[in-house]
Design a protein around this motif. Structure first.
Motif, PDB file in Angstrom:
ATOM      1  N   ASP A 168      -7.096   3.294  10.383  1.00  0.00           N
ATOM      2  CA  ASP A 168      -6.266   2.288   9.721  1.00  0.00           C
ATOM      3  C   ASP A 168      -6.255   2.456   8.205  1.00  0.00           C
ATOM      4  O   ASP A 168      -5.255   2.145   7.549  1.00  0.00           O
ATOM      5  N   LYS A 172      -8.736  -7.446   4.068  1.00  0.00           N
ATOM      6  CA  LYS A 172      -7.667  -6.468   3.737  1.00  0.00           C
ATOM      7  C   LYS A 172      -7.225  -6.621   2.284  1.00  0.00           C
ATOM      8  O   LYS A 172      -6.040  -6.578   1.955  1.00  0.00           O
ATOM      9  N   THR A 184      -3.032   4.451  -6.589  1.00  0.00           N
ATOM     10  CA  THR A 184      -1.725   4.826  -6.041  1.00  0.00           C
ATOM     11  C   THR A 184      -1.441   6.327  -6.202  1.00  0.00           C
ATOM     12  O   THR A 184      -0.972   6.975  -5.264  1.00  0.00           O
ATOM     13  N   PRO A 191      -1.146   2.703  -0.499  1.00  0.00           N
ATOM     14  CA  PRO A 191       0.029   1.816  -0.647  1.00  0.00           C
ATOM     15  C   PRO A 191      -0.401   0.425  -1.117  1.00  0.00           C
ATOM     16  O   PRO A 191      -0.618  -0.472  -0.295  1.00  0.00           O
ATOM     17  N   GLU A 197       1.160  -1.865  -2.395  1.00  0.00           N
ATOM     18  CA  GLU A 197       2.067  -2.982  -2.100  1.00  0.00           C
ATOM     19  C   GLU A 197       1.642  -3.724  -0.832  1.00  0.00           C
ATOM     20  O   GLU A 197       1.982  -4.893  -0.633  1.00  0.00           O
ATOM     21  N   GLN A 198       0.868  -3.034   0.013  1.00  0.00           N
ATOM     22  CA  GLN A 198       0.397  -3.681   1.252  1.00  0.00           C
ATOM     23  C   GLN A 198      -0.914  -4.452   1.071  1.00  0.00           C
ATOM     24  O   GLN A 198      -1.241  -5.315   1.879  1.00  0.00           O
ATOM     25  N   TYR A 199      -1.627  -4.052   0.028  1.00  0.00           N
ATOM     26  CA  TYR A 199      -2.957  -4.647  -0.134  1.00  0.00           C
ATOM     27  C   TYR A 199      -3.131  -5.163  -1.562  1.00  0.00           C
ATOM     28  O   TYR A 199      -3.181  -4.372  -2.521  1.00  0.00           O
TER      29      TYR A 199
END
Lengths: 156, 295
Positions: free
Chosen positions: A88, A111, A137, A143, A145-147
């Protein structure tokens, strides 16, 4: 019978026969002794093989088998957790990122990235944040933007 | 004459035979004490020591406080005899670049008459599978020390076997792989709690325990770390604690060695002396039950 009587009366013949018998008997005695020695000394092949005391016995008790089985299940659960986290979050082994002014890690359960900053009074906090975000990044290809990053600042 | 001669010969023969037979028996009779009778259990012949012996970390990084290292180290591939583990060695890509984290091989800590526990742990790790992906539950070659040998395993080398073997190899012989109380980690946790009279001590998890390890007041290296799971308990040997600056903040990484799972080295983040990112780390006190140590 007559011939035998003659031979028995001949002392030389009796002595020769007697000597031959004695020699044969001693040969027989010698071989018996040797055989005896071999059977006494020959080690049991099974005895020369060392069985480690630490190894589980061939016949494990039901209690021990149950304990092993339960532990295998617990280890399996842990192993699955190890695999899942790495699948993951494939970049997890690249973390944490740190310097004298920051320590950043990812919290599996929430997360969320935890960004702990230790700026001096003269430091620009936003600059430190940018440096961290670029590292995450660009270098680690995470990513972001997800975390989200949860910043915690500890002025020095 | 012939009859007399044969009688004489047979008498002599029988006499000699009896005499020799008795002498033969006497030679091997333990009662007569004329011969060291071979033991029913011959002296063991141990398998050869595994190659790549452990090389302890010495003066490579400045150790500000005993029991911990400062700074996280990265680098390229390492040999199994090096004083580090490269954590990427266990991933499909392998440790193929200089950005991979190195984990210092711990030294010192819990010890018996035959060495430190962690030293034995490193030997065991060398005998675990070193393929890129798969379960580390086989052991070959066997590891031997001080008259104890682990034996070899084609499978089934569960997580509790590593601490049991490491402690025994170090000369601490109280645990056994034949004792279900030791084999099942949840019971081993209870077992450890009642062993204080023989030098075994259980240290409940707390941030203070990590801080005391870092300061050297109560080293945890070689102690058994008990990790709670939803369906049981998993164990590993505490390897090393690496702290980052500012050290007083208590941030860094604590690593364990383990068997029976996918990765033989696991790292957990330490945040303000709290161990994070364990399987059930919703609250710190539920994730790591504590540490089984030896004084």
């Amino acid at each position: 019978m007559e011939k035998l009587k003659k031979i028995l009366q001949n002392k030389k013949a009796v002595l020769i026969v007697g000597l031959i018998v004695i020699i044969l008997l001693f040969i027989n005695l010698y071989s018996k002794l040797n055989k005896n020695k071999i059977t006494q000394f020959a080690p049991d092949e099974n005895q020369t093989e060392y069985i480690a005391p630490s190894l589980p016995p061939l016949t494990q008790s039901a209690e021990l088998r149950e304990a092993i089985s339960l532990q295998q299940k617990a280890d399996e659960e842990y192993s699955n957790w190890q695999n899942t986290t790495r699948t993951d979050f494939p970049w997890i082994n690249e973390l944490p990122v740190h310097s004298e002014k920051y320590f950043v890690y990812f919290d599996f359960n929430t997360k969320v990235f935890i960004g702990k900053l230790y700026p001096l009074v003269s430091d620009d906090v936003d600059e430190i944040k940018n440096e961290i975000q670029n590292k995450l990044t660009t270098d680690l290809e995470i990513p972001l933007e997800q975390y989200p990053i949860d910043w915690k600042i500890f002025p020095q | 004459m012939g009859i007399i001669l044969f009688s004489l010969v047979f008498s002599v023969y029988s006499g000699i035979q009896n005499k020799f037979t008795n002498r033969t028996l006497a030679q091997f009779s333990p009662k007569l004490g004329t011969f060291d009778i071979p033991s029913a259990t011959p002296m063991p012949t141990y398998p050869p020591e595994p190659t790549n012996p452990y090389v302890p970390v010495t003066n490579i990084y400045v150790t500000v406080k005993p029991g911990s290292q400062v700074g996280l180290i990265t680098g390229g591939p390492v040999s199994s005899g090096a004083p580090y583990y490269c954590i990427d060695d266990e991933d499909p890509d392998g440790c193929d670049d200089n950005t991979a984290f190195w984990v210092p091989k711990g030294s010192g800590g819990a010890a018996g008459s035959c060495g430190t526990v962690i030293e034995q742990g490193h030997k065991i790790v060398n005998s675990l599978p070193h393929f890129l992906k798969g379960k580390r539950d086989s052991l070959s070659p066997a590891v031997s020390n001080c008259g104890y040998t682990t034996g070899t395993y084609s499978s089934g080398y569960i997580s509790t076997y590593m601490p049991i073997d490491a402690y025994n190899l170090a000369g601490l012989r109280e645990m056994s792989k034949n004792n279900s109380q030791n084999v099942l980690a949840s019971q081993l946790l209870n077992w450890w709690n009642i062993q204080s009279t023989t030098g075994y001590i259980f240290i409940p998890y707390s941030p203070a325990a990590i801080q005391n390890h870092a300061s050297g007041a109560r080293p945890l290296t070689g102690c058994v770390m008990f990790l709670n799971l939803s369906g049981g308990v998993h164990v590993g040997l505490v390897n090393s604690l690496e702290l980052v600056a500012p050290q007083s903040a208590g941030n860094g990484i604590i690593s364990i060695l383990q068997s029976g799972v996918s990765f033989y080295v696991d790292r957990f983040v330490v945040d303000a002396w709290n161990i994070k990112n364990t399987p059930l780390h919703q609250t710190p006190l539920q994730s790591v039950a504590g540490f089984g140590c030896h004084t």
